[in-house]
Design a protein around this motif. Structure first.
Motif, short mmCIF file in Angstrom:
data_model
loop_
_atom_site.label_atom_id
_atom_site.label_comp_id
_atom_site.label_asym_id
_atom_site.label_seq_id
_atom_site.Cartn_x
_atom_site.Cartn_y
_atom_site.Cartn_z
N PRO A 28 0.86 -1.19 0.00
CA PRO A 28 0.00 0.00 0.00
C PRO A 28 0.90 1.24 0.00
CG PRO A 28 0.03 -1.03 2.17
CD PRO A 28 0.76 -1.95 1.24
N SER A 29 0.41 2.28 -0.61
CA SER A 29 1.18 3.53 -0.70
C SER A 29 1.58 4.02 0.70
CB SER A 29 0.29 4.55 -1.39
OG SER A 29 0.94 5.76 -1.49
N GLY A 30 2.86 4.32 0.88
CA GLY A 30 3.33 4.82 2.16
C GLY A 30 3.96 3.74 3.04
N THR A 86 0.76 8.63 -15.80
CA THR A 86 0.10 9.90 -16.13
C THR A 86 0.03 10.80 -14.88
OG1 THR A 86 -2.09 9.01 -15.64
CG2 THR A 86 -1.33 8.81 -17.91
N ARG A 87 0.55 10.29 -13.73
CA ARG A 87 0.56 11.12 -12.52
C ARG A 87 1.55 12.28 -12.70
NH1 ARG A 87 4.16 11.29 -8.67
NH2 ARG A 87 4.89 9.23 -8.02
N ALA A 88 1.23 13.41 -12.08
CA ALA A 88 2.14 14.56 -12.14
C ALA A 88 3.37 14.25 -11.29
CB ALA A 88 1.43 15.80 -11.60
N PHE A 107 -2.92 6.44 -14.55
CA PHE A 107 -2.48 5.22 -15.25
C PHE A 107 -1.01 4.97 -14.98
CE2 PHE A 107 -5.91 6.33 -18.47
CZ PHE A 107 -6.75 5.33 -18.05
N TYR A 108 -0.67 3.69 -14.84
CA TYR A 108 0.72 3.27 -14.64
C TYR A 108 0.96 2.06 -15.53
CZ TYR A 108 0.61 5.97 -10.27
OH TYR A 108 0.51 6.97 -9.33
N GLY A 109 2.15 1.98 -16.12
CA GLY A 109 2.42 0.81 -16.97
C GLY A 109 3.90 0.50 -17.07
N1 LIG Z 1 0.33 -1.75 -12.32
C1 LIG Z 1 1.30 -0.88 -12.12
N2 LIG Z 1 1.35 -0.20 -10.96
C2 LIG Z 1 2.36 0.69 -10.79
C3 LIG Z 1 3.34 0.92 -11.77
N3 LIG Z 1 4.20 1.87 -11.31
C4 LIG Z 1 3.77 2.19 -10.08
N4 LIG Z 1 2.65 1.50 -9.76
C5 LIG Z 1 1.90 1.54 -8.51
O1 LIG Z 1 1.16 2.71 -8.44
C6 LIG Z 1 0.95 3.05 -7.07
C7 LIG Z 1 1.18 4.53 -6.86
O2 LIG Z 1 2.51 4.86 -7.05
P1 LIG Z 1 3.01 6.34 -6.79
O3 LIG Z 1 2.13 7.28 -7.52
O4 LIG Z 1 4.47 6.40 -7.09
O5 LIG Z 1 2.71 6.55 -5.26
P2 LIG Z 1 3.36 5.96 -3.93
O6 LIG Z 1 3.18 4.47 -3.96
O7 LIG Z 1 2.54 6.64 -2.89
O8 LIG Z 1 4.80 6.37 -3.89
C8 LIG Z 1 1.89 2.14 -6.27
O9 LIG Z 1 1.12 1.09 -5.72
C9 LIG Z 1 2.81 1.60 -7.32
O10 LIG Z 1 3.32 0.35 -6.98
C10 LIG Z 1 3.27 0.17 -13.00
O11 LIG Z 1 4.06 0.29 -13.93
N5 LIG Z 1 2.21 -0.69 -13.11
#
Ligand SMILES: Nc1nc2c(ncn2[C@@H]2O[C@H](COP(=O)(O)OP(=O)(O)O)[C@@H](O)[C@H]2O)c(=O)[nH]1
Ligand SMILES: Nc1ncnc2c1ncn2[C@@H]1O[C@H](COP(=O)(O)OP(=O)(O)O)[C@@H](O)[C@H]1O
Length: 204
Positions: free
Chosen positions: A12-14, A39-41, A79-81
């Protein structure tokens, strides 16, 4: 063919995933981190190409259309990828790689690579999780609320992982993740090719 190990780290985040992974990468130069697209800032201090490849929503959608992601997911409204090309190139070189992704991404990667080793990082409590999120002081109140709301959803998937690390004391957690990566390299599946000659000789 020689192929590297794939490590998936989720939390989980954090919970301290990024802190742990940075310490692992500093201690073990044989693991490379997959830099995700998002797409996060960018947060203050985050660098394009190092922390993430920061792209627009349009760009991300176009990349999905071109089939450029090994996996992708929507997390906390962004979005994350993971780049498929980068991953395949590294594995072909025998390079160990680490993916910091969420539970949805972890499920997709496990389907493609059942041999992937997955680790879940737990906070010692939800109170600590919130304290760490606030202490990091990089997200808006809105973003913190959203992350806390999703934390339990992420944690409900904990039993899908191979290993769990409770990140209470950072030094201990770092030692755990380093040991885990070393242990994975000692598995016979990773060793067979390297030691073919030795094993053949010893077997007689
Ligand atoms: N499915 C997927 N999740 C991702 C990817 N990169 C990051 N995440 C997830 O996105 C969530 C948010 O990441 P982030 O915005 O960096 O916030 P943080 O986890 O609070 O540092 C985390 O659970 C990450 O593991 C990716 O390439 N694919
Ligand atoms: N074991 C720990 N004890 C205290 N604070 C920690 C610990 N691990 C991480 N932190 C702090 O908690 C915050 C969140 O950690 P971070 O690595 O950004 O989490 P994540 O990547 O999982 O969102 C950061 O400010 C970090 O310095």
């Amino acid at each position: 063919m020689q192929t590297g190990n794939i490590f998936i780290v989720a939390a989980p985040s954090g919970a301290g995933k990024t802190t742990l992974v940075s310490a692992l990468l500093a201690a073990d130069s044989n693991v490379r981190l997959s830099v995700s697209y998002t797409t996060r800032a960018p947060r203050e201090g985050e660098r394009h190409g190092t922390d993430y490849h920061f792209v627009s929503r349009d760009e991300f959608v176009a990349m999905i259309g071109r089939g450029e992601f090994l996996e992708h997911a929507e997390v906390y409204g962004n979005f994350y990828g993971t780049s498929e090309r980068w991953i395949r190139e590294q594995l072909a070189k025998g390079q160990d790689i680490l993916l910091e992704i969420d539970w949805q991404g972890a499920q997709q990667v496990r389907k493609l690579f059942p041999q992937a080793i997955s680790v879940f990082v737990l906070p010692p409590s939800l109170e600590t999780l919130e304290r760490r999120l606030r202490g990091r002081a990089k997200d808006s109140e809105d973003a913190i609320q959203r992350r806390m709301q999703s934390a339990q959803e992420e944690i409900r998937h904990v039993d899908e992982y191979d290993y769990v690390i409770v990140n209470e004391y950072i030094d201990e957690a770092v030692r755990d993740i380093i040991s885990l990566v070393r242990a994975a390299r000692l598995r016979i599946a990773s060793q067979m090719e390297r030691h073919t000659t030795l094993i053949a000789e010893l077997k007689g």
